[in-house]
Design an enzyme around this catalytic site. Structure first.
Site, short mmCIF file in Angstrom:
data_model
loop_
_atom_site.label_atom_id
_atom_site.label_comp_id
_atom_site.label_asym_id
_atom_site.label_seq_id
_atom_site.Cartn_x
_atom_site.Cartn_y
_atom_site.Cartn_z
N GLN A 274 -16.68 -23.88 15.44
CA GLN A 274 -16.25 -22.90 14.45
C GLN A 274 -16.10 -21.51 15.09
OE1 GLN A 274 -18.83 -24.96 10.96
NE2 GLN A 274 -17.94 -23.01 10.34
N ARG B 34 -21.38 -23.94 3.54
CA ARG B 34 -20.37 -23.39 2.63
C ARG B 34 -20.86 -22.13 1.92
NH1 ARG B 34 -15.42 -26.61 0.40
NH2 ARG B 34 -14.21 -24.85 -0.26
N CYS B 35 -21.46 -21.24 2.71
CA CYS B 35 -21.84 -19.96 2.13
C CYS B 35 -22.01 -18.97 3.26
CB CYS B 35 -23.16 -20.06 1.36
SG CYS B 35 -24.57 -20.48 2.38
N GLU C 221 -16.32 -19.77 -0.03
CA GLU C 221 -17.70 -20.17 -0.25
C GLU C 221 -18.24 -19.79 -1.62
OE1 GLU C 221 -18.89 -18.18 3.25
OE2 GLU C 221 -18.70 -19.95 4.50
#
Lengths: 284, 805
Positions: B236, B383-384, B759
């Site tokens: 990522q 996802r945050c 997110e």
């Protein structure tokens, strides 16, 4: 998730299967849809040096409805169970149950024979076959023999089938009356938290016969004769259903897993059975 | 101009710029199986690696016997810590300032830990050889509970023995990692002591896992002739991986090329550096051949980074009327065997100090204690943004608990405590400056749309019907209002391993008026190639269809910090806009020259520069691009290129209002989601269709976490949820219909006012689903029960409340 090396066979007839089983003994396993065996091989929990794929054997395919006798070949898929017109009319509980097995992709591959033969307590067909009082037909070196589904299961993954025998079909009388297959699961593709197969016939407003089997609540499917008997002669009222549930609870022996503790499973088993009886009685 | 001349609106629509639901350009290849993922990389002579992993959660590694494995035909090497030690690669630094074993160095600290790396000519042979490596273990006492860990005599990290100072300050115990404190505890305690009402609650936010569809993997290829290392991987943050690889290996950074090809979902799982990456590099250096390592699903769930695992205790003070006066939060954070959290360096608990939420809370305190246990390392932002789901879950549960304490409606309690529109920019008690917001408008819109009052009335009727025995289903109305903090971040306080968290965009306009733009981020499914082109289209007046977006190749893309924490649009998106403006500034000079007027006498108009007051005299951006290459323009260099490195002045603060209506079967514990309404305010909306997709995806992962997705261990440290049979990954079947809605409150400091959205739905969704479950039982005395709300736990709640009599 990489299996150990194995030899792969795809015989054209059952005689070829039996010959391979005799030749390789414990080292050989037959594979139907492969949805149980292949993951086990990939996890290296099952070592199968000789894998015999049954998919080319025409004799194991097909659904026959002969009068009131229904015969289902071992290699019939769950998908075919759902989409067979005659079967849906003759034994609608089969498609109702099959629709609750996994997802369409799995049902295109997963077979009746594989589901029944393996002795996996999570499979839905074994309990269903006990409910229908099916006869399981096994072919071995000495020819065929029949075993009642209610006698077939000994323990988890342990059945009456010998290593050199192949399950070739199941046969049962077309059921009459009301039916229901009720299953609680956490998600699509999961085994049952609790499932119940129920067939009920009605005469003069009362239960004439009742057959009840439970799935994934013991290390084997549980056909609860007492639960069925508790309904016979009643109007399937609340008291009768309570008695059936109590009888069923005496026969199951669930264990704790990620689906929940024993108390929860027993409670849900009772709820699921009550709902299944209610729906079957409505349809009777 | 004539009747056939497109008008301004038509020209604008033709650009497919900001606000256009442009179809995703990535989908043509993804939907046809033409993506190119790490496992699709196949090189001549490529070898395959596989790990021997520990079956024990805590054990001494007495010996490793490689003989049988090495004797297997096709096996090239078996690496252990002993082999890596001379290169000093048997341990590696983590993003959190700790270090982690690459291969077991004397002991193992979690089940699934990497013990030996087998390299073979064939993937199947590698797997066979793993079985042949004989490892002798001596079992040690296992600790899976952080509270027990802090009391235990058992030293988990013997390598740190005697070290009382960690990277984030003093260590209180040999299994303690850090204490991180924010806010004013004394003042907070004073407020709590004197408060009219105090609600206290403890909650566990269970351990879960991002579980992207594609697992982690890498292919390393060391070219010994030219000394160059090429590394493909599921990264990522490819540039950071290059820097880390250089620092670890000693290979100069210009000799390392890191490529993140298509990535099949990240959700935080692919931010960190894993032993597999290091081992594939070492193996390639040792063998001189390319080496691939790709983990399987069980390895992914069991060993690569988990998320959450926070034990949170809150105290919230308020007046009798419900005005919140103070908040105290303490967290015991289970980090597993190594502290491998992926947070900006100065934030060992991420942005957990956003836990005052969307509310005007004058005084607050947060304390976080990190603890080692015998569980897998990680602690990523699933996802945050960094630990924001934990923070929002905490405050949204505390609000519900306070509402119960006050016997007040939870929607009203939120309303009277929201930060007001005129208070922005708002300085929070725990140190953040919220950029913009209009919470009351969003909340009112949400409640009106779902007919909140009607829902409460229906719920009350249901409770009565339940008590009369007419139904066995209860109804829950789940509320949540969240404020995210995304777009890390200002270089002055955010870095990863010393690299400031700016991001970048480089754009090159071709003579015929098309363009290529490269960014320091990397899409993992977010659709960057679609949306960044839209930002540029609006900025430079060329159609998005004429702009290629490239990311993920460190030899071509400018340095950037990657994609996670919803930072792509806030940071790289801003860099794209700024680079576009540089292009436009030069284009303006070219246009003025071509039109023979002064620079100030032309103005930008969608896709062209026109003479002010004489719109029929114009040069399109295509004309200008061509001129930049085909004629000498006095005072200007040829060409049309720009690069921008953007250091954001602040984070962005997207927010949203969610409502979930749920029916719960008290007897089976099965929840049924009847309605889910999600209003998101992510500032300027770049591509509404992609936003909607992001919201659907984030909500689905929220549903998963709230209703069953967990990584759980037994007392021996065995992972109980290591396959997708037990680890809940929802399918279309389990997912309800989502209603999406929005308000638009632009970020005042972002060049186009965008805030990021990927997110938000997860952050807001988890407490919303959880609150719905818990709200269903409020009338029967439930105050709080922990997630995940799977069937048996919901049933247990009902059972504990006596609802099964």
């Amino acid at each position: 998730m990489i299996p150990a090396a194995f030899d792969y066979y795809r015989p054209k007839d059952v005689e070829g299967v039996i010959a391979l089983l005799q030749e390789h003994g414990d080292d050989a396993r037959v594979m139907a849809g492969g949805h149980s065996l292949i993951p086990m091989m990939k996890l290296r929990m099952a070592e199968v040096p000789h894998l015999i794929d049954l998919q080319d054997i025409a004799a194991l395919k097909g659904i026959a409805i002969d009068g009131d006798t229904i015969t289902i070949g071992a290699m019939v898929t769950q998908h075919e169970l759902i989409n067979h017109d005659g079967l849906s009319a003759a034994a609608p509980i089969l498609s109702e149950a099959a629709l609750q097995i996994a997802d369409p992709q799995v049902r295109y591959m997963g077979t009746v024979g594989g589901n029944i033969a393996n002795g996996d307590p999570g499979n839905d067909m074994p309990g269903l076959m006990q409910c229908l009082d099916a006869q399981i037909e096994l072919l071995g070196p000495e020819g065929t023999r029949k075993v009642a589904a209610r006698e077939y299961y000994e323990a988890a993954y342990m059945t009456d089938r010998e290593d050199d025998e192949v399950l070739i079909s199941v046969r049962f009388a077309a059921p009459t009356g009301g039916y229901s297959y009720e299953k609680q699961k956490r998600k699509i593709g999961d085994y049952a938290t609790a499932a119940a197969a129920v067939q009920i016939t009605k005469a003069e407003g009362k239960v004439a016969t009742a057959s009840i089997a439970m799935t994934n609540l013991s290390d084997v499917p549980v056909w609860s004769e007492d639960a069925g008997d508790a309904l016979v002669g009643t109007t399937c009222d609340t008291e009768a259903m309570k008695a059936a549930v109590a009888a069923m609870l005496g026969d199951i022996d669930p264990t704790e897993d990620n689906r929940g503790p024993v108390a929860f499973k027993r409670h849900v088993a009772g709820i699921i059975l009550t709902r299944a009886i209610t729906r079957a009685w409505d349809r009777a | 101009m004539n009747d056939l001349t497109p008008d301004r609106e038509e020209r604008s629509a033709g650009l497919k710029g900001l606000g256009c639901s442009r179809k995703r350009v990535e989908d043509a290849r993804f939907t046809q199986g033409k993506g190119n993922y790490v496992d699709d990389v196949k090189l001549p002579g490529m070898l395959h690696g596989d790990f021997v992993r520990s079956p024990y959660a805590h054990a001494r590694v007495v010996s490793v016997n490689k003989d049988a494995a090495l004797a297997l035909d096709g096996v090239v090497a078996v690496l252990t810590a002993e082999d890596l030690a001379p290169l000093n690669l048997h341990w590696m630094p983590t993003l959190a300032g700790d270090k982690q074993m690459v291969l077991a160095d004397g002991k193992v600290l979690f089940q699934g830990q990497e013990v030996a790396f087998v390299v073979a000519r064939d993937r199947y042979v590698a797997a066979d050889a793993v079985e042949l490596v004989e490892v002798e273990y001596e079992e040690l006492p296992v600790i899976t509970d952080p509270f027990e860990s802090l009391k235990s005599d058992v030293v988990l990290r013997e390598d740190l023995a005697g070290q009382t100072e960690g990277p984030h300050g003093p260590r209180k115990h040999h299994n303690h990692i850090f204490t991180w404190e924010q806010g004013d505890e004394t003042a907070t305690n004073q407020v709590l002591d004197g408060a009219e009402v105090v609600a206290t609650e403890s909650m566990y936010y269970h351990r879960t896992h991002p579980c992207p569809l594609e697992t982690c993997g890498s292919v390393a290829s060391m070219d010994k002739v030219n000394g160059k290392l090429t590394l493909w991987g599921t990264f990522q943050a490819p540039h950071v991986v290059r820097t880390v690889a250089s620092l670890l290996s000693g290979i100069e950074e210009h000799n390392i090329r890191v490529i993140s090809p298509d990535i099949g979902g990240g959700f935080g799982n692919k931010v960190g550096v894993y032993p597999g990456y290091v081992c594939s590099i070492v193996a390639s250096i040792v063998t001189g051949q390319p080496v691939k390592w790709v983990e399987d699903r069980m390895e992914n769930l069991m060993s690569t980074a988990f998320a959450r695992d926070y034990w949170m205790t809150g105290k919230i003070a308020a007046t009798k009327e419900g005005k919140i006066t103070g908040l105290h939060c303490h967290v015991t954070a289970d980090h597993g065997g190594f502290d491998a959290c992926a947070d900006p360096t100065k934030f060992p608990a991420g942005f957990m100090n956003i836990c005052t939420g969307s509310y005007d809370i004058p005084v607050a305190y947060l304390g976080v204690d990190g603890v080692y246990t015998n569980k897998a390392p990680g602690g990523v932002s699933y996802r945050c943004s960094f630990r924001v789901t934990e923070a929002v879950y905490f405050i949204e549960r505390m609000i519900e608990v306070l509402a119960i304490e006050l016997n007040m409606d939870a929607a009203e309690l939120r309303r009277i405590n929201f930060i007001k529109k005129e208070q922005f920019p708002y300085q929070s008690a725990l140190g953040w400056e919220y950029d913009s917001g209009d919470y009351h408008t969003a909340w009112d819109k949400a409640l009106k749309t779902v007919d909140y009052e009607g829902l409460r009335k229906e719920q009350a009727d249901r409770v009565e019907a339940f008590k009369r025995g007419e139904t066995r289903k209860l109804m829950g109305v789940g509320l949540s209002f969240f404020t995210e903090i995304v777009g890390a971040g200002p270089v002055k306080n955010c870095d990863i391993l010393g690299m400031g968290m700016f991001d970048s965009c480089e754009i090159r306009i071709h003579p015929t008026g098309s363009a290529v733009a490269r960014l320091g981020t990397i899409s993992q499914g977010q659709g960057h190639a679609t949306t960044f082109a839209q930002i540029l289209a609006s900025e430079i007046g060329l159609s998005a269809d004429s702009i290629t977006i490239e990311e993920g190749d460190t030899d071509t893309a400018p340095y950037g910090l990657g994609t996670y924490g919803s930072r792509s649009t806030p940071v790289a998106g801003a860099a794209a806009a700024m680079a576009g403006r540089k292009i436009r500034a030069k284009a303006q000079m070219i246009a003025a020259y071509l039109l023979e007027v002064h620079d100030d006498d032309v103005e930008f108009d969608v896709d062209r520069f026109a003479v002010k007051g004489a719109p029929e005299r114009f040069k399109t951006m295509k004309d200008i691009a061509y001129a930049a290459y085909n004629q000498a323009i006095p005072g200007l260099e040829p060409g049309l290129e720009a690069v921008s490195y953007y250091d954001p002045p602040n984070m962005t603060y997207p927010f949203g209002a969610y409502v979930c209506v749920m029916d719960i079967d008290v007897d089976t514990g099965v929840p049924e989601i009847r309605r889910f309404y999600a209003l998101d305010d992510c500032g300027t909306r770049i591509n509404p269709m992609i936003i909607e997709g992001q919201v659907h995806g984030g909500l689905t992962e929220a549903l998963a976490v709230a209703l069953g997705q967990e990584i759980s261990y037994d007392k021996m440290g065995n992972v109980k949820t290591g396959t997708l049979m037990d680890f809940f990954l929802p399918t279309a079947w389990e997912v309800p219909n989502y209603e999406t809605d929005y308000t638009v409150t632009p970020s005042p400091h972002h060049p186009i006012g965008a805030k990021g959205v990927g997110e938000s739905p997860h952050v807001g969704g988890v407490p919303c689903f959880s609150n719905a479950v818990q709200d269903a039982f409020r009338a029967f005395g439930l105050r709080h029960t922990n997630m995940p709300h799977d069937h048996w736990r919901i049933w247990q709640t009902a059972n504990d409340l006596g609802l099964h009599e």
